[in-house]
Structure formats: C-alpha cells, structure tokens
Write a protein that holds these residues in place. Structure first.
Motif, mmCIF file in Angstrom:
data_model
loop_
_atom_site.group_PDB
_atom_site.id
_atom_site.type_symbol
_atom_site.label_atom_id
_atom_site.label_comp_id
_atom_site.label_asym_id
_atom_site.label_seq_id
_atom_site.Cartn_x
_atom_site.Cartn_y
_atom_site.Cartn_z
ATOM 1 N N HIS A 44 -12.389 -53.522 -59.742
ATOM 2 C CA HIS A 44 -12.806 -54.429 -58.668
ATOM 3 C C HIS A 44 -12.550 -53.802 -57.292
ATOM 4 O O HIS A 44 -13.372 -53.928 -56.381
ATOM 5 C CB HIS A 44 -12.079 -55.771 -58.774
ATOM 6 N N ALA A 45 -11.421 -53.122 -57.138
ATOM 7 C CA ALA A 45 -11.127 -52.471 -55.856
ATOM 8 C C ALA A 45 -12.141 -51.362 -55.579
ATOM 9 O O ALA A 45 -12.596 -51.188 -54.438
ATOM 10 C CB ALA A 45 -9.702 -51.909 -55.868
ATOM 11 N N ILE A 46 -12.519 -50.626 -56.614
ATOM 12 C CA ILE A 46 -13.517 -49.558 -56.436
ATOM 13 C C ILE A 46 -14.884 -50.159 -56.088
ATOM 14 O O ILE A 46 -15.586 -49.657 -55.209
ATOM 15 C CB ILE A 46 -13.590 -48.667 -57.698
ATOM 16 N N CYS A 47 -15.249 -51.251 -56.751
ATOM 17 C CA CYS A 47 -16.507 -51.945 -56.408
ATOM 18 C C CYS A 47 -16.501 -52.350 -54.940
ATOM 19 O O CYS A 47 -17.490 -52.134 -54.218
ATOM 20 C CB CYS A 47 -16.667 -53.210 -57.259
ATOM 21 N N ASP A 48 -15.409 -52.941 -54.495
ATOM 22 C CA ASP A 48 -15.336 -53.410 -53.108
ATOM 23 C C ASP A 48 -15.415 -52.238 -52.129
ATOM 24 O O ASP A 48 -16.010 -52.360 -51.056
ATOM 25 C CB ASP A 48 -14.042 -54.194 -52.878
ATOM 26 N N ALA A 49 -14.823 -51.109 -52.478
ATOM 27 C CA ALA A 49 -14.883 -49.936 -51.601
ATOM 28 C C ALA A 49 -16.316 -49.405 -51.513
ATOM 29 O O ALA A 49 -16.786 -49.033 -50.442
ATOM 30 C CB ALA A 49 -13.931 -48.864 -52.121
ATOM 31 N N MET A 50 -17.020 -49.395 -52.651
ATOM 32 C CA MET A 50 -18.417 -48.931 -52.650
ATOM 33 C C MET A 50 -19.298 -49.855 -51.825
ATOM 34 O O MET A 50 -20.131 -49.399 -51.029
ATOM 35 C CB MET A 50 -18.943 -48.868 -54.093
ATOM 36 N N LEU A 51 -19.105 -51.168 -52.008
ATOM 37 C CA LEU A 51 -19.897 -52.136 -51.248
ATOM 38 C C LEU A 51 -19.552 -52.050 -49.760
ATOM 39 O O LEU A 51 -20.435 -52.076 -48.900
ATOM 40 C CB LEU A 51 -19.639 -53.561 -51.764
ATOM 41 N N GLY A 52 -18.257 -51.918 -49.485
ATOM 42 C CA GLY A 52 -17.815 -51.862 -48.087
ATOM 43 C C GLY A 52 -18.377 -50.656 -47.360
ATOM 44 O O GLY A 52 -18.701 -50.734 -46.172
ATOM 45 N N ALA A 53 -18.507 -49.543 -48.052
ATOM 46 C CA ALA A 53 -19.007 -48.324 -47.406
ATOM 47 C C ALA A 53 -20.415 -48.529 -46.842
ATOM 48 O O ALA A 53 -20.776 -47.927 -45.839
ATOM 49 C CB ALA A 53 -19.003 -47.168 -48.405
ATOM 50 N N LEU A 54 -21.200 -49.391 -47.501
ATOM 51 C CA LEU A 54 -22.570 -49.631 -47.021
ATOM 52 C C LEU A 54 -22.712 -51.017 -46.395
ATOM 53 O O LEU A 54 -23.834 -51.500 -46.213
ATOM 54 C CB LEU A 54 -23.579 -49.437 -48.157
ATOM 55 N N CYS A 55 -21.581 -51.632 -46.060
ATOM 56 C CA CYS A 55 -21.588 -52.928 -45.373
ATOM 57 C C CYS A 55 -22.372 -53.971 -46.172
ATOM 58 O O CYS A 55 -23.190 -54.705 -45.630
ATOM 59 C CB CYS A 55 -22.175 -52.755 -43.969
ATOM 60 N N LEU A 56 -22.130 -54.006 -47.469
ATOM 61 C CA LEU A 56 -22.880 -54.897 -48.364
ATOM 62 C C LEU A 56 -22.052 -56.110 -48.800
ATOM 63 O O LEU A 56 -22.346 -56.716 -49.821
ATOM 64 C CB LEU A 56 -23.331 -54.105 -49.601
ATOM 65 N N GLY A 57 -21.007 -56.433 -48.060
ATOM 66 C CA GLY A 57 -20.185 -57.574 -48.445
ATOM 67 C C GLY A 57 -19.174 -57.187 -49.499
ATOM 68 O O GLY A 57 -18.800 -56.014 -49.613
ATOM 69 N N ASP A 58 -18.758 -58.160 -50.319
ATOM 70 C CA ASP A 58 -17.725 -57.861 -51.310
ATOM 71 C C ASP A 58 -18.156 -58.307 -52.702
ATOM 72 O O ASP A 58 -19.221 -58.897 -52.895
ATOM 73 C CB ASP A 58 -16.368 -58.457 -50.900
ATOM 74 N N ILE A 59 -17.307 -58.034 -53.653
ATOM 75 C CA ILE A 59 -17.627 -58.278 -55.060
ATOM 76 C C ILE A 59 -17.821 -59.777 -55.321
ATOM 77 O O ILE A 59 -18.666 -60.164 -56.120
ATOM 78 C CB ILE A 59 -16.527 -57.640 -55.938
ATOM 79 N N GLY A 60 -17.047 -60.614 -54.619
ATOM 80 C CA GLY A 60 -17.188 -62.061 -54.795
ATOM 81 C C GLY A 60 -18.547 -62.568 -54.332
ATOM 82 O O GLY A 60 -19.072 -63.549 -54.857
ATOM 83 N N HIS A 61 -19.126 -61.883 -53.358
ATOM 84 C CA HIS A 61 -20.461 -62.251 -52.863
ATOM 85 C C HIS A 61 -21.525 -61.907 -53.904
ATOM 86 O O HIS A 61 -22.448 -62.690 -54.155
ATOM 87 C CB HIS A 61 -20.726 -61.509 -51.541
ATOM 88 N N HIS A 62 -21.406 -60.736 -54.503
ATOM 89 C CA HIS A 62 -22.424 -60.283 -55.457
ATOM 90 C C HIS A 62 -22.245 -60.895 -56.850
ATOM 91 O O HIS A 62 -23.223 -61.100 -57.561
ATOM 92 C CB HIS A 62 -22.398 -58.751 -55.570
ATOM 93 N N PHE A 63 -20.986 -61.147 -57.234
ATOM 94 C CA PHE A 63 -20.693 -61.645 -58.584
ATOM 95 C C PHE A 63 -19.743 -62.835 -58.489
ATOM 96 O O PHE A 63 -18.553 -62.711 -58.808
ATOM 97 C CB PHE A 63 -20.067 -60.530 -59.442
ATOM 98 N N PRO A 64 -20.233 -64.005 -58.040
ATOM 99 C CA PRO A 64 -19.333 -65.147 -57.799
ATOM 100 C C PRO A 64 -18.625 -65.629 -59.068
ATOM 101 O O PRO A 64 -19.213 -65.626 -60.153
ATOM 102 C CB PRO A 64 -20.272 -66.231 -57.244
ATOM 103 N N ASP A 65 -17.357 -66.019 -58.928
ATOM 104 C CA ASP A 65 -16.590 -66.436 -60.107
ATOM 105 C C ASP A 65 -16.962 -67.849 -60.557
ATOM 106 O O ASP A 65 -16.405 -68.368 -61.511
ATOM 107 C CB ASP A 65 -15.079 -66.265 -59.890
ATOM 108 N N THR A 66 -17.928 -68.456 -59.861
ATOM 109 C CA THR A 66 -18.471 -69.737 -60.311
ATOM 110 C C THR A 66 -19.681 -69.527 -61.230
ATOM 111 O O THR A 66 -20.201 -70.482 -61.803
ATOM 112 C CB THR A 66 -18.930 -70.564 -59.092
#
Ligand SMILES: [Zn+2]
Length: 160
Positions: A44-66
C-alpha cells in the motif's frame, strides 16, 4: 528526461486471527494486519508513492474500502493497477526504497522474497527494489506490536 518522485506511508493494526501479508509474501506469525483488503502495508505504501509521484491522489481514492470488489483482495493486484496508471502515462519506475516499521517477527529472512514479489509485478530487477525493516526499540504502538507502518519512496522516469 523527465523524472518524478513520490512518497507513501501506510498504517495497519496487527490483530490475532488474520493472515500476515507483507510485501506480497505470507509471513508466518501469530498476528496479521487488519484491513479491508489483505492489508499489505508495504504494498500500500508503494502504491501511494507511485500515485503520489504523478499527483494521482492516493490508494483510498482509487480503491475505496467501501467497495466490496476490494474486500480481501490480494494487494499485488492493487499494485499492478497502480503500475498500469503509471505506464499508461508513459512513465517507468527507476527504483523503490521502502522501510517497514515493526517489532516482530524478524523480517530479514523474508526480504528477498518480498523484493522478488514486488519486482515481478512492476517489471523491475530486485536491485531496484530496496526493502528495509526496523523496530522502534519497543516504543509506541509499533513496539507494543499493536500495529505496523511502512514508508516508500519511488522515482519515476518518463519514456522517450
Ligand atoms: Zn493499507
């Protein structure tokens, strides 16, 4: 050549009665991380770093826990989806440097398999996937084995 850097951090509780998935590897332990997915804090931390590098938000935005689609999901699939978000924008990963913070168990025997799992999903060499681990010397919720934290930095390079 265009480069982008990203960082990610993730936290999960450690509880009894859960499988302990970390860095894409099942770790034998009396506790596992609690979460909607397999709760793999390192991926999850690696996903967030990849998304953050391209200003694409965070993992919760792309894969909501709901979202029931992500209940119990293998986080390697989330990592792959994040990788696709990078590659469709014509970026490749240069390297990853990650640190796991936990008290127990000893992680060193599992690090090579984590590097192999992550490198396999992201089409990298294991030399480009640094995974480190540290305890907090028995301090805080990490030291009391109530939770686990991971941080990651990722460097991306734009294609020609
Ligand atoms: Zn998480």
């Amino acid at each position: 050549m265009s480069y982008r850097i990203g960082q990610g951090i993730d936290f999960h509780q450690l509880v009894e009665g859960r499988e302990f998935w970390l860095g894409g590897v099942l770790i034998p332990h009396s506790k596992g991380a609690l979460g909607h997915s397999d709760a793999d804090v390192l991926l999850h931390a690696i996903c967030d770093a990849m998304l953050g590098a391209l200003c694409l938000g965070d993992i919760g935005h792309h894969f909501p826990d709901t979202d029931q689609r992500y209940k119990g999901i293998d986080s390697k699939l989330l990592l792959k989806k994040c990788y696709e978000l990078i590659t469709t924008r014509n970026y490749a990963i240069v390297n990853i440097d990650a640190t796991i913070l936990l008290q127990a168990p000893k992680i060193k025997p599992h690090i090579l398999r984590m590097q192999e799992a992550i490198a396999g999903v992201l089409c990298l060499s294991i030399d480009d996937v640094s995974v480190k681990a540290t305890t907090t010397e028995h301090m805080s919720f990490i030291g009391r084995e109530e939770g686990i934290v991971a941080t990651a930095n990722v460097l991306l390079k734009k294609g020609e």
